[in-house]
Design a protein around this motif. Structure first.
Motif, mmCIF file in Angstrom:
data_model
loop_
_atom_site.group_PDB
_atom_site.id
_atom_site.type_symbol
_atom_site.label_atom_id
_atom_site.label_comp_id
_atom_site.label_asym_id
_atom_site.label_seq_id
_atom_site.Cartn_x
_atom_site.Cartn_y
_atom_site.Cartn_z
ATOM 1 N N THR A 229 -3.241 4.554 -4.203
ATOM 2 C CA THR A 229 -2.614 3.279 -4.560
ATOM 3 C C THR A 229 -1.710 2.768 -3.430
ATOM 4 O O THR A 229 -1.211 3.558 -2.622
ATOM 5 C CB THR A 229 -1.716 3.422 -5.819
ATOM 6 O OG1 THR A 229 -0.618 4.286 -5.487
ATOM 7 C CG2 THR A 229 -2.469 3.986 -7.008
ATOM 8 N N ALA A 230 -1.486 1.453 -3.444
ATOM 9 C CA ALA A 230 -0.568 0.860 -2.461
ATOM 10 C C ALA A 230 0.865 1.300 -2.757
ATOM 11 O O ALA A 230 1.688 1.447 -1.852
ATOM 12 C CB ALA A 230 -0.683 -0.660 -2.493
ATOM 13 N N ALA A 233 1.729 4.195 -0.848
ATOM 14 C CA ALA A 233 2.001 3.892 0.571
ATOM 15 C C ALA A 233 3.459 3.471 0.755
ATOM 16 O O ALA A 233 4.145 3.920 1.675
ATOM 17 C CB ALA A 233 1.063 2.788 1.058
ATOM 18 N N LEU A 253 -0.981 -0.676 6.581
ATOM 19 C CA LEU A 253 -1.774 -0.492 5.365
ATOM 20 C C LEU A 253 -3.150 -1.123 5.588
ATOM 21 O O LEU A 253 -3.253 -2.227 6.139
ATOM 22 C CB LEU A 253 -1.072 -1.180 4.201
ATOM 23 C CG LEU A 253 -1.683 -1.008 2.810
ATOM 24 C CD1 LEU A 253 -1.518 0.427 2.318
ATOM 25 C CD2 LEU A 253 -1.041 -1.967 1.812
ATOM 26 N N SER A 255 -6.890 -1.799 3.497
ATOM 27 C CA SER A 255 -7.631 -1.648 2.234
ATOM 28 C C SER A 255 -9.038 -1.123 2.526
ATOM 29 O O SER A 255 -9.553 -1.225 3.638
ATOM 30 C CB SER A 255 -7.724 -2.989 1.516
ATOM 31 O OG SER A 255 -8.523 -3.874 2.283
ATOM 32 N N LYS A 256 -9.638 -0.604 1.491
ATOM 33 C CA LYS A 256 -11.006 -0.088 1.583
ATOM 34 C C LYS A 256 -11.962 -1.145 2.163
ATOM 35 O O LYS A 256 -12.780 -0.862 3.018
ATOM 36 C CB LYS A 256 -11.425 0.290 0.161
ATOM 37 C CG LYS A 256 -12.841 0.700 -0.026
ATOM 38 C CD LYS A 256 -13.055 0.960 -1.510
ATOM 39 C CE LYS A 256 -14.533 1.126 -1.782
ATOM 40 N NZ LYS A 256 -14.807 1.981 -2.911
ATOM 41 N N PRO A 278 -9.408 3.894 -1.882
ATOM 42 C CA PRO A 278 -8.886 2.527 -2.113
ATOM 43 C C PRO A 278 -7.996 2.007 -0.983
ATOM 44 O O PRO A 278 -8.047 0.849 -0.622
ATOM 45 C CB PRO A 278 -8.086 2.662 -3.411
ATOM 46 C CG PRO A 278 -8.558 3.919 -4.058
ATOM 47 C CD PRO A 278 -9.020 4.823 -2.957
ATOM 48 N N TRP A 279 -7.129 2.879 -0.428
ATOM 49 C CA TRP A 279 -6.167 2.436 0.585
ATOM 50 C C TRP A 279 -6.041 3.465 1.705
ATOM 51 O O TRP A 279 -6.245 4.667 1.481
ATOM 52 C CB TRP A 279 -4.766 2.243 -0.037
ATOM 53 C CG TRP A 279 -4.715 1.133 -1.040
ATOM 54 C CD1 TRP A 279 -4.779 1.254 -2.394
ATOM 55 C CD2 TRP A 279 -4.631 -0.271 -0.753
ATOM 56 N NE1 TRP A 279 -4.726 0.015 -2.986
ATOM 57 C CE2 TRP A 279 -4.635 -0.942 -2.005
ATOM 58 C CE3 TRP A 279 -4.546 -1.031 0.411
ATOM 59 C CZ2 TRP A 279 -4.563 -2.324 -2.111
ATOM 60 C CZ3 TRP A 279 -4.470 -2.417 0.308
ATOM 61 C CH2 TRP A 279 -4.478 -3.037 -0.940
ATOM 62 N N TYR A 280 -5.638 2.967 2.863
ATOM 63 C CA TYR A 280 -5.407 3.841 4.023
ATOM 64 C C TYR A 280 -4.088 3.443 4.673
ATOM 65 O O TYR A 280 -3.670 2.281 4.596
ATOM 66 C CB TYR A 280 -6.530 3.680 5.061
ATOM 67 C CG TYR A 280 -7.872 4.023 4.495
ATOM 68 C CD1 TYR A 280 -8.402 5.302 4.614
ATOM 69 C CD2 TYR A 280 -8.594 3.056 3.785
ATOM 70 C CE1 TYR A 280 -9.627 5.623 4.046
ATOM 71 C CE2 TYR A 280 -9.813 3.354 3.214
ATOM 72 C CZ TYR A 280 -10.326 4.642 3.354
ATOM 73 O OH TYR A 280 -11.531 4.949 2.776
ATOM 74 N N LEU A 355 0.522 -6.994 -4.995
ATOM 75 C CA LEU A 355 -0.901 -6.698 -4.791
ATOM 76 C C LEU A 355 -1.657 -6.680 -6.117
ATOM 77 O O LEU A 355 -2.749 -7.239 -6.226
ATOM 78 C CB LEU A 355 -1.048 -5.354 -4.067
ATOM 79 C CG LEU A 355 -0.732 -5.409 -2.570
ATOM 80 C CD1 LEU A 355 -0.507 -4.012 -2.008
ATOM 81 C CD2 LEU A 355 -1.843 -6.120 -1.808
ATOM 82 N N PHE A 374 -4.869 -6.102 4.594
ATOM 83 C CA PHE A 374 -4.325 -5.098 5.517
ATOM 84 C C PHE A 374 -3.009 -5.664 6.032
ATOM 85 O O PHE A 374 -2.644 -6.775 5.680
ATOM 86 C CB PHE A 374 -5.299 -4.799 6.674
ATOM 87 C CG PHE A 374 -5.661 -5.987 7.530
ATOM 88 C CD1 PHE A 374 -6.572 -6.939 7.094
ATOM 89 C CD2 PHE A 374 -5.091 -6.153 8.788
ATOM 90 C CE1 PHE A 374 -6.905 -8.034 7.884
ATOM 91 C CE2 PHE A 374 -5.427 -7.239 9.589
ATOM 92 C CZ PHE A 374 -6.336 -8.179 9.132
ATOM 93 N N TYR A 384 -3.138 -10.976 3.754
ATOM 94 C CA TYR A 384 -3.874 -11.035 2.492
ATOM 95 C C TYR A 384 -5.009 -12.041 2.656
ATOM 96 O O TYR A 384 -4.962 -13.171 2.172
ATOM 97 C CB TYR A 384 -2.957 -11.426 1.316
ATOM 98 C CG TYR A 384 -3.550 -11.019 -0.024
ATOM 99 C CD1 TYR A 384 -3.056 -9.921 -0.712
ATOM 100 C CD2 TYR A 384 -4.644 -11.695 -0.552
ATOM 101 C CE1 TYR A 384 -3.621 -9.519 -1.911
ATOM 102 C CE2 TYR A 384 -5.217 -11.306 -1.757
ATOM 103 C CZ TYR A 384 -4.699 -10.220 -2.425
ATOM 104 O OH TYR A 384 -5.276 -9.820 -3.610
#
Ligand code: FAD
Ligand code: 2HG
Ligand code: ZN
Length: 464
Positions: A229-230, A233, A253, A255-256, A278-280, A355, A374, A384
């Motif tokens: 999840t964000a 992060a 951040l 996103s996938k 889902p997130w990196y 988000l 990202f 966004y």
């Protein structure tokens, strides 16, 4: 017009102006090809005196001037309008590093120096200039100040505005203001440099800059993490900042979907982790070589379920590979098709809520929208962005794109954010600035513009 152009050409001399349509072409469109302008000439002055002479002629003939740096801007600010009457002043020949003072931790340069060259000049004396962004091999330091650029190291070092000690500016009537100072403290009157930083060429042409340098941060550890999840992060960022004070330089951040676009469109980039999470997060931490603090923190986060998977760069080459993934997102998005960009700032603590709510509202109100998220989460700055199905073209695309933007910007307003975090306004966001700004704020901006450029010759039609 022809007589004016002849006078302007004479100022810069042979070889320092361009009228050939083919040579002009790259300067008439921005890098995504979303805006096309026209210009009577592009001038390439070699020093501040020539810029001043150009503006004196333009002021007396009421000729509009578009300052241009590396033309990497995201908002169309460096592109002339379609009238064909505007003159481009490109600063690329003004590329001299004027002074590097290692003891004072400062550097003075012509505005046309490429950002990567400014970084290199600092490195040569064992110092660091921390402004860093994907376009750093092409953008100019004058353009960075003109847009108040951010990039990946804002978390620790601040934006272009925070990094600036002084500027040299040519005003609309050709007056040169020598505001180059390398002082840390100066309360002698209004802080005029701030007017020009972030003014996107509408208040003056920046011809020289004085910027802050920093000690070399030493060993940088780079890690690429997968998260569920964000929210995780954001919590991880707070934890890292507390446990490793003043060490976290970058915290990005991804996103996938942003990662999957890189996988799809940038063939020579290898993904460090599977693109199914889902997130990196991609982070840089400045810690001593022998320290295992990062490993310990990451292991603890994995044990608590805060991080699902992690890759730590073993050397500089591996770290560069990880950053290549991040810096390829814009290009990957461009190859995917026409994107709708939103460079927004929200209070970091409200980002998870933002988000979730943005995604919910888009699903309900514009189900066709495909968010590609990202950004520099450590600064509360999200890109966004959103895409629409390729089949949607023309007026239909524009109608839905406006709906997407309205959903995002209204939510940005609700959480106390900003519609432009680091890219500026240019032309693309001019109407949005008018719509989402406080009326008093807008009026103040107009008052400033009127005072500094009464004939409206400096980048007219941009920002306000
Ligand atoms: P230009 O694009 O030439 O001009 C931008 C604006 O500044 C225009 O309004 C122009 O009129 C004005 N201007 C330019 N030079 C002067 C001058 N000397 N005096 C007065 N006005 C001037 N930005 C970020 O903030 N963070 C990022 O992470 C980031 N990543 C990027 C990644 C990529 C791949 C690219 C292509 C761009 C990225 N950017 C990013 C956009 C960024 O704003 C610009 O790259 C940069 O700051 C603009 O510099 P430039 O010299 O290219 O300016
Ligand atoms: C980045 O962070 C840039 O990579 C570009 O600011 C963002 O392409 C974008 O939307
Ligand atoms: Zn960015």
């Amino acid at each position: 017009m022809n007589a004016t152009v002849d006078r302007l050409k004479a100022i810069v001399g042979p070889g320092a102006w361009v009228t050939d349509p083919e040579a002009l072409q790259p300067h008439l469109t921005e890098w995504r090809g979303r805006l096309h302008g026209s210009a009577s000439v592009m001038l390439l002055p070699k020093n501040t005196a020539e810029v001043a002479e150009i503006l004196r002629v333009c002021a007396s003939t009421r000729t509009a001037v578009v300052p241009q740096g590396g033309n990497t801007g995201m908002c169309g600010g460096a592109i002339p309008d379609e009238s064909g009457t505007q003159v481009i002043v490109n600063l690329r020949r003004m590329n001299r590093i004027r002074q590097v003072d290692a003891l004072n931790f400062s550097l003075v340069a012509d505005a046309g120096c490429v950002l990567a060259d400014v970084q290199a000049a600092a490195r040569e004396v064992g110092r660091m200039f921390p402004l860093s962004l994907g376009g750093e091999g092409s953008c100019q330091i004058g353009g960075n100040l003109a847009t108040n650029a951010g990039g990946i190291n804002v978390l620790r070092y601040g934006t272009a505005r925070d990094l600036t000690l002084g500027v040299e500016v040519v005003l609309a009537d050709g007056t040169i203001w020598d505001g180059i100072r390398t002082l840390r403290k100066n309360t002698a009157g209004y802080d005029l440099k701030q007017l020009f930083i972030g003014s996107e060429g509408t208040l003056g042409i920046i011809t020289g800059v004085a910027v802050k340098l920093f000690p070399d941060p030493g060993h940088i550890r780079t890690a690429f993490l997968a998260l569920a999840t964000a929210q995780q992060a954001i919590e991880l960022l707070a934890e890292f900042r507390t446990r490793l004070p003043e060490s976290v330089q970058a915290f990005e951040l991804i996103s996938k979907r942003a990662l999957s676009y890189v996988a799809r469109h940038i063939p020579d980039v290898r993904l460090p982790l599977d693109d199914g999470y889902p997130w990196y997060v991609l982070l840089d931490v400045a810690i001593p070589d022998q320290s295992d603090a990062l490993e310990r923190l990451l292991q603890a986060a994995i044990d608590r379920g805060m991080v699902t998977d992690a890759v730590l760069a073993k050397n500089v080459a591996e770290a560069e590979q990880l950053w290549r993934v991040r810096h390829s997102i814009s290009e990957a998005e461009k190859r995917e098709g026409r994107g709708i960009k939103h460079d927004i700032a929200v209070p970091i603590g409200r980002m998870p809520e933002f988000l979730v709510e943005a995604s919910r509202r888009l699903t309900v109100q514009v189900p066709e929208a495909i968010p590609v998220v990202f950004g520099h989460v450590g600064d509360g700055n999200l890109h966004y962005n959103a895409h629409l199905p390729a089949a949607l073209q023309g007026a239909e695309f524009d109608r839905l794109a406006l709906r997407v933007t309205t959903v995002i910007y209204e939510l940005v307003q609700e959480v106390g954010g900003s519609i432009s975090a680091e890219h500026g306004i240019g032309v693309f966001k001019r109407d949005a600035l008018a719509q989402y700004s406080d009326p008093a704020e807008l009026q103040l901006m107009r008052t400033l513009k009127q005072a500094l450029d009464p004939a409206n010759i400096l980048n007219p039609g941009k920002v306000i």
